[in-house]
Design an enzyme around this catalytic site. Structure first.
Site, short mmCIF file in Angstrom:
data_model
loop_
_atom_site.label_atom_id
_atom_site.label_comp_id
_atom_site.label_asym_id
_atom_site.label_seq_id
_atom_site.Cartn_x
_atom_site.Cartn_y
_atom_site.Cartn_z
N HIS A 36 0.88 -1.17 0.00
CA HIS A 36 0.00 0.00 0.00
C HIS A 36 0.92 1.22 0.00
O HIS A 36 2.01 1.16 0.59
CB HIS A 36 -0.84 0.09 1.27
N ASP A 75 2.38 1.74 3.36
CA ASP A 75 3.31 0.72 3.89
C ASP A 75 4.73 1.16 3.56
O ASP A 75 5.67 0.89 4.31
CB ASP A 75 3.12 -0.65 3.21
N MET A 135 2.62 -5.81 -7.64
CA MET A 135 1.29 -5.25 -7.33
C MET A 135 1.42 -4.09 -6.34
O MET A 135 2.29 -4.10 -5.48
CB MET A 135 0.40 -6.36 -6.73
N GLU A 142 -11.10 -6.54 -4.84
CA GLU A 142 -11.09 -7.56 -3.79
C GLU A 142 -12.32 -7.42 -2.90
O GLU A 142 -12.52 -6.39 -2.26
CB GLU A 142 -9.81 -7.42 -2.95
N LYS A 168 -14.93 -8.45 0.28
CA LYS A 168 -14.93 -8.96 1.65
C LYS A 168 -16.31 -8.68 2.22
O LYS A 168 -16.86 -7.60 1.99
CB LYS A 168 -13.84 -8.24 2.46
N GLU A 183 -9.91 -13.47 -2.21
CA GLU A 183 -9.11 -13.91 -1.05
C GLU A 183 -9.79 -15.08 -0.36
O GLU A 183 -10.98 -15.01 -0.04
CB GLU A 183 -8.92 -12.76 -0.06
N HIS A 241 -11.80 -14.27 2.77
CA HIS A 241 -12.99 -13.43 2.65
C HIS A 241 -14.21 -14.22 2.20
O HIS A 241 -15.31 -14.02 2.72
CB HIS A 241 -12.71 -12.25 1.72
N ASP A 282 -5.39 -13.74 -3.46
CA ASP A 282 -4.87 -13.62 -2.10
C ASP A 282 -5.05 -14.96 -1.40
O ASP A 282 -6.18 -15.37 -1.06
CB ASP A 282 -5.62 -12.51 -1.33
N ASP A 342 -11.69 -12.01 10.21
CA ASP A 342 -10.74 -12.23 9.11
C ASP A 342 -9.40 -12.70 9.68
O ASP A 342 -8.62 -11.90 10.17
CB ASP A 342 -10.56 -10.90 8.36
N ASP A 359 -6.78 -14.51 8.26
CA ASP A 359 -5.56 -14.37 7.45
C ASP A 359 -4.45 -15.33 7.89
O ASP A 359 -3.28 -14.93 8.02
CB ASP A 359 -5.03 -12.92 7.49
N ASP A 370 -1.65 -13.25 1.33
CA ASP A 370 -2.14 -12.13 2.15
C ASP A 370 -2.47 -12.68 3.52
O ASP A 370 -3.63 -12.81 3.90
CB ASP A 370 -3.37 -11.49 1.50
C1 GLT Z 1 -5.75 -5.63 4.32
C2 GLT Z 1 -6.84 -6.56 3.91
C3 GLT Z 1 -6.44 -7.39 2.77
C4 GLT Z 1 -6.22 -6.61 1.51
C5 GLT Z 1 -5.09 -5.68 1.61
C6 GLT Z 1 -5.02 -4.84 0.37
S1 GLT Z 1 -5.07 -4.77 3.04
O1 GLT Z 1 -4.72 -6.33 4.96
O2 GLT Z 1 -7.19 -7.38 5.02
O3 GLT Z 1 -7.37 -8.42 2.51
O4 GLT Z 1 -5.90 -7.52 0.49
O5 GLT Z 1 -5.59 -3.60 0.55
MN MN Z 2 -8.22 -11.10 4.85
MN MN Z 3 -6.51 -9.55 0.84
#
Ligand code: GLT
Ligand code: MN
Ligand code: MN
Length: 386
Positions: free
Chosen positions: A53, A56, A87, A180, A182, A216, A219, A244, A254, A256, A286
């Site tokens: 980002h 970042d 990216m 993306e 969510k 993702e 998500h 992702d 979430d 991750d 991700d």
């Molecule tokens: C954030 C989010 C991710 C996205 C990122 C891109 S930022 O961490 O949870 O799923 O992919 O903006």
């Molecule tokens: Mn996520």
């Molecule tokens: Mn993501």
């Protein structure tokens, strides 16, 4: 074995390796790493690329001199390690200004600022060679629908993307945009909550050819959906511009998690799908390490994501070469060709012939499918006992 190679296109975000372990209930547990330090870690563990980002890399309030210094150090780390930047994206969720969204904020000043911030972030990404630009609308949503029109929000989001597509053309950046989805978190509800919703929305844009998706795992799984099915739909539409990879328990926040940490079978079907169709864009993790991890364990997390992918890729190859599995599949998908005259494009004659055909429905209904047997074989393959 299972050593990552450049052609695997394994990438991580600065925010993933750099995750300090902050959560809504607790302060950071790991120290901040500079962008250059993260690149060196990625080089060490064998990743191909790093994504970021805008903030970042360059903090939101950095002076031009500070920005130049950070960028120079980052560039040096990229050159030293050979790590690339495929990216880039914009942080449109962290700063308090985005408390009611960015492109869909009710405040026109915020909507305009979000466009400005994104154009600048596109400039930054292009400076480092990024070719995919991700849009994750983390704050594009509501807690209550009392004060925001879902129709207006959709129009504002569309107009912003149309504007930014034109900017992409104007600057000749050659970005492909990847949306993306969510379902929720950090907002109570996020607009366009699934990959399928994004795919529908893309067809309403001025430049649909420029825009695809970045699905993702976590998500779709949060919403209880089958991630691989969403990926297949995106692939079929020619819209799988980025992915992702991570893992997640259904119905939770979430998480991750490290790729494959939770659902081995679903991860296998996903890898098998990507490999079977020949997906060749970034394989982006991700994800972030569990909060108790220290820096050494963060490296194990990163290695684990890539190693798991490669192990599952090998399993997908074994699946193809396993005679018993292939025999079962041949039985399941058997086709004697007798129905071929009824398939394909419509014609009046075909419709007439199909309407006149007599089916033995009772006999057809007798036919079972050995999915239990096949699924057990998949399980045994994955457990390494085949
Ligand atoms: C954030 C989010 C991710 C996205 C990122 C891109 S930022 O961490 O949870 O799923 O992919 O903006
Ligand atoms: Mn996520
Ligand atoms: Mn993501």
């Amino acid at each position: 074995m299972y050593q990552p190679k450049a052609e695997d296109k394994f990438t991580f975000g600065l925010w993933t390796i750099g995750n300090v372990g902050r959560d809504p209930f607790g302060a950071p547990v790991r120290g901040e790493l500079s962008p250059a330090e993260i690149v060196r870690i990625l080089g060490e563990v064998g990743a191909w690329g790093v994504n970021f980002h805008d903030n970042d890399l360059v903090p939101i309030d950095a002076s031009p001199a500070e920005a130049d210094k950070i960028k120079a150090e980052f560039k040096k780390a990229l050159d030293d390690t050979g790590v690339v930047v495929p990216m880039a994206t914009t942080n449109l969720f962290y700063d308090p200004v985005f408390r009611d969204g960015a492109f869909t904020s009710n405040d026109p000043k915020v909507r305009a600022y979000a466009r400005q911030k994104t154009m600048r972030a596109m400039d930054l990404g292009a400076e480092f060679g990024a070719k995919v630009y991700v849009f994750w609308g983390g704050r594009e949503g509501t807690e209550t629908d009392a004060g925001k029109s879902a129709l207006d929000a959709g129009k504002w989001f569309r107009e912003a993307l149309n504007f930014l597509c034109e900017y992409n053309i104007d600057q000749d950046y050659g970005y492909k945009f990847a949306l993306e989805a969510k379902p929720n978190e950090p907002r109570g509800d996020i607009y366009l909550p699934t990959t399928g919703a994004m795919l529908g929305f893309i067809t309403t844009l001025d430049h649909p050819e420029m825009v695809g998706v970045n699905p993702e795992v976590a998500h779709e799984t949060m919403a209880g959906l089958n991630f691989m099915h969403a990926v297949a739909q995106a692939w079929d539409a020619g819209k799988l511009f980025h992915i992702d990879l991570n893992d997640q328990k259904i119905g939770r926040y979430d998480q991750d998690f490290r790729f494959g940490a939770e659902n081995i079978k679903q991860s296998f079907f996903l890898v098998k799908f990507l490999e079977d169709v020949g997906y060749s864009s970034s394989r982006h993790f991700d994800a972030h390490a569990y909060r108790p991890a220290d820096l050494a364990d963060v490296k194990e997390f990163a290695k684990g994501c890539m190693r798991t992918y490669l192990i599952l890729k090998e399993k997908a190859q074994q699946f193809k070469e396993d005679a018993e599995i292939q025999e079962l599949l041949a039985e399941i998908t058997a086709d004697d060709g007798s129905m071929a005259p009824f398939f394909g494009k419509y014609s009046a004659d075909k419709a007439k012939a199909l309407k006149a055909h007599t089916f033995d429905r009772a006999a057809m209904a007798q036919r079972g499918q050995p999915y239990e047997k096949l699924d057990q074989l998949v399980f045994e393959l994955l457990m390494g006992v085949r």
